[in-house]
Design an enzyme around this catalytic site. Structure first.
Site, PDB file in Angstrom:
ATOM      1  N   LYS A 176       3.586   0.439   3.904  1.00  0.00           N
ATOM      2  CA  LYS A 176       3.932  -0.638   4.857  1.00  0.00           C
ATOM      3  C   LYS A 176       2.782  -0.870   5.845  1.00  0.00           C
ATOM      4  O   LYS A 176       1.832  -0.114   5.884  1.00  0.00           O
ATOM      5  CB  LYS A 176       5.213  -0.277   5.608  1.00  0.00           C
TER       6      LYS A 176
HETATM    7  C1  LIG Z   1      10.310  -0.723   1.961  1.00  0.00           C
HETATM    8  C2  LIG Z   1      11.549  -1.508   1.893  1.00  0.00           C
HETATM    9  C3  LIG Z   1      12.803  -0.953   2.230  1.00  0.00           C
HETATM   10  C4  LIG Z   1      13.022   0.462   2.695  1.00  0.00           C
HETATM   11  O1  LIG Z   1      12.252   1.403   2.101  1.00  0.00           O
HETATM   12  P1  LIG Z   1      12.256   2.957   2.448  1.00  0.00           P
HETATM   13  O2  LIG Z   1      11.369   3.477   1.375  1.00  0.00           O
HETATM   14  O3  LIG Z   1      13.652   3.453   2.344  1.00  0.00           O
HETATM   15  O4  LIG Z   1      11.702   3.161   3.808  1.00  0.00           O
HETATM   16  C5  LIG Z   1      13.910  -1.786   2.197  1.00  0.00           C
HETATM   17  N1  LIG Z   1      13.823  -3.076   1.844  1.00  0.00           N
HETATM   18  C6  LIG Z   1      12.644  -3.642   1.524  1.00  0.00           C
HETATM   19  C7  LIG Z   1      12.616  -5.107   1.191  1.00  0.00           C
HETATM   20  C8  LIG Z   1      11.480  -2.881   1.513  1.00  0.00           C
HETATM   21  O5  LIG Z   1      10.308  -3.448   1.164  1.00  0.00           O
END
Ligand SMILES: *Cc1c(COP(=O)(O)O)cnc(C)c1O
Length: 372
Positions: free
Chosen positions: A181
Site C-alpha cells: 500500500k
Molecule cells: C488491501 C485491501 C484490503 C485489506 O487488505 P489487508 O491485507 O487485510 O490489510 C481490503 N480491500 C481492498 C480493496 C484492498 O486493496
C-alpha cells in the site's frame, strides 16, 4: 524479478522508531497506538480513528458493529480484492455484486438501485486503485433507501472527493497498511468514523469484547483479537509523517508512465485526473485495447516476467472465484459485463516510491515491444 511490482519504502528512521519501542515494556495497547490513531484522524479530518490488525479485520468490524448479519444484503463491486466480500460473509450476510463504470473502475451508481431489495442494509463502496467512487450520487441513493455506507478506502489513503478525504464520507471508512500500500505498518489497518459511539464499539470488538472501563476478563460481547502492536504503530507514525511526499512521488510516477505510453493505440491508460477528485496512486493499472483477449494479456504478463519485470493481473472478479461460484446467490450472474470484460484486459505495471526513471523507461520499452 529485477523490477518488482511493488516495494515498501523503509527509512533508517523507521527502523530506529520500531527498535525504540522494543526497549520499552509497552509492546501492545500503548502510547504508539494512540499516536498512530491521532495521526490518521488528524490527517483525514475524521473525529476518530481505530487502528486494527489489517484492512480485512477493519472491514469485518464495520460490518459487525453496524449490526449487519444473517439475511442482510450488502452491495459491493466484484472488481476488487476478495477481502471486501469476505468481510460481509464473515457475518453470514450476503454480498450482492454490482457492475463497475469503465472509466473509474468503481461501482456504477446507475446500477445500484436495481440491486436494492428489502434486505439491503449497506453499500460497501471501494475506492479502486485510489480513485474515489462517485460519492455524491452514492450517498444520495443510500440516503433515499436508508442504507449504511462503508468505504473500503484500503487503496485510497489521502484520496479526496469534493475536498473531503476518502473514508470520511460514509458511516465508516477503512484503510490498510500491507507492504504494497501507499504507506505500510507491515500488517495493519485503521477505521475512521465520525460516530464516536461506533468508534467505542470498534475498540471493544478489536479487543475480545472488552469495554475500556472493564477488567481484562470482563467481556460483554463476542470480540476478536484484532489489535495492532506498538511496533506496527511506531512504523505507521513514521510513515504518516511522510504521507504528502509519498503521494506526490507516486503521482509523479503515474505521470511518467502516462507520458511514455499515451501514444500507444494498443493501450488504454488510467485517467490522470477526474472531476471532483484527488487520486491517491496505489497502483498503475492499464488495459490492453479490445483487439486483445485474455490469452494475449496472459502471454504479455508472462513475457514481461520472463524478462525480469513483475506485472499484476488485478482484479480477478470475486464472483468468478471458486469460493464464490459455489454461492447460489452469485452463480449465473450475466450482468457484470464491464467487470468481466475489463478484468480480462488489465495489466498492473511495477509501481513503488523508489522506482527510477530508467526502470520506468525499461518497463515501457519492454511492454511496447511485446505488445507490438
Ligand atoms: C488491501 C485491501 C484490503 C485489506 O487488505 P489487508 O491485507 O487485510 O490489510 C481490503 N480491500 C481492498 C480493496 C484492498 O486493496
Amino acid at each position: 524479478m529485477r523490477i518488482p511490482l511493488s516495494a515498501p519504502e523503509i527509512h533508517e528512521s523507521d527502523i530506529e522508531a520500531v527498535c525504540r519501542v522494543l526497549r520499552t515494556p509497552h509492546l501492545s495497547l500503548g502510547p504508539k497506538l494512540e499516536e498512530f490513531e491521532m495521526s490518521i484522524a488528524s490527517y483525514t479530518g475524521a473525529p476518530d480513528a481505530v487502528a486494527v490488525s489489517s484492512g480485512t479485520s477493519g472491514l469485518h468490524l464495520c460490518i459487525r458493529a453496524l449490526g449487519i448479519g444473517a439475511g442482510d444484503e450488502v452491495l459491493v463491486p466484484s472488481f476488487t480484492f476478495i477481502a471486501a466480500a469476505n468481510a460481509i460473509r464473515y457475518e453470514r450476510a450476503q454480498p450482492v455484486f454490482v457492475d463497475i463504470e469503465a472509466n473509474s473502475l468503481n461501482i456504477d451508481p446507475e446500477k445500484i438501485e436495481a440491486a436494492i431489495t428489502s434486505r439491503t442494509r449497506a453499500i460497501m463502496v471501494v475506492h479502486t486503485f485510489g480513485c474515489p467512487a462517485e460519492m455524491s450520487s452514492i450517498l444520495e441513493i443510500a440516503h433515499a433507501h436508508g442504507l449504511r455506507i462503508i468505504e473500503d478506502a484500503c487503496e485510497a489513503i489521502g484520496a479526496e472527493y469534493d475536498g473531503q478525504k476518502a473514508g470520511t464520507l460514509g458511516d465508516a471508512g477503512v484503510f490498510a497498511f500491507y507492504p504494497n500500500k501507499q504507506i505500510t505498518t507491515g500488517e495493519g489497518g485503521a477505521i475512521v468514523t465520525r460516530d464516536l459511539k461506533l468508534a467505542a464499539r470498534l475498540r471493544t470488538l478489536r479487543n475480545q469484547g472488552r469495554n475500556s472501563s472493564n477488567d481484562w476478563f470482563d467481556c460483554s460481547e463476542l470480540g476478536y483479537n484484532y489489535r495492532l502492536s506498538e511496533m506496527n504503530c511506531a512504523l505507521g507514525v513514521e510513515q504518516m509523517k511522510r504521507i504528502d511526499t509519498v503521494l506526490a512521488r507516486r503521482e509523479a510516477v503515474a505521470r511518467s508512465y502516462h507520458s511514455r505510453l499515451s501514444v500507444n493505440p494498443n493501450l488504454v491508460l488510467p485517467e490522470l485526473s477526474m472531476p471532483r477528485r484527488r487520486i491517491s496512486w496505489f497502483v498503475y493499472v492499464l488495459r490492453l485495447s479490445s483487439r486483445f483477449d485474455r490469452g494475449h494479456r496472459d502471454r504479455i504478463w508472462q513475457e514481461m516476467r520472463s524478462r525480469g519485470i513483475a506485472c499484476g493481473r488485478y482484479f480477478a472478479p470475486i464472483h468468478l472465484q471458486p469460493i464464490y461460484r459455489a454461492d447460489a446467490a452469485v452463480a449465473g450472474r450475466e450482468d457484470l459485463c464491464n467487470t468481466e470484460a475489463i478484468a480480462d484486459h488489465v495489466l498492473a505495471l511495477p509501481f513503488f516510491n523508489q522506482i527510477t526513471e530508467s526502470q520506468i523507461d525499461e518497463v515501457c520499452a519492454t511492454l511496447q515491444e511485446i505488445v507490438a
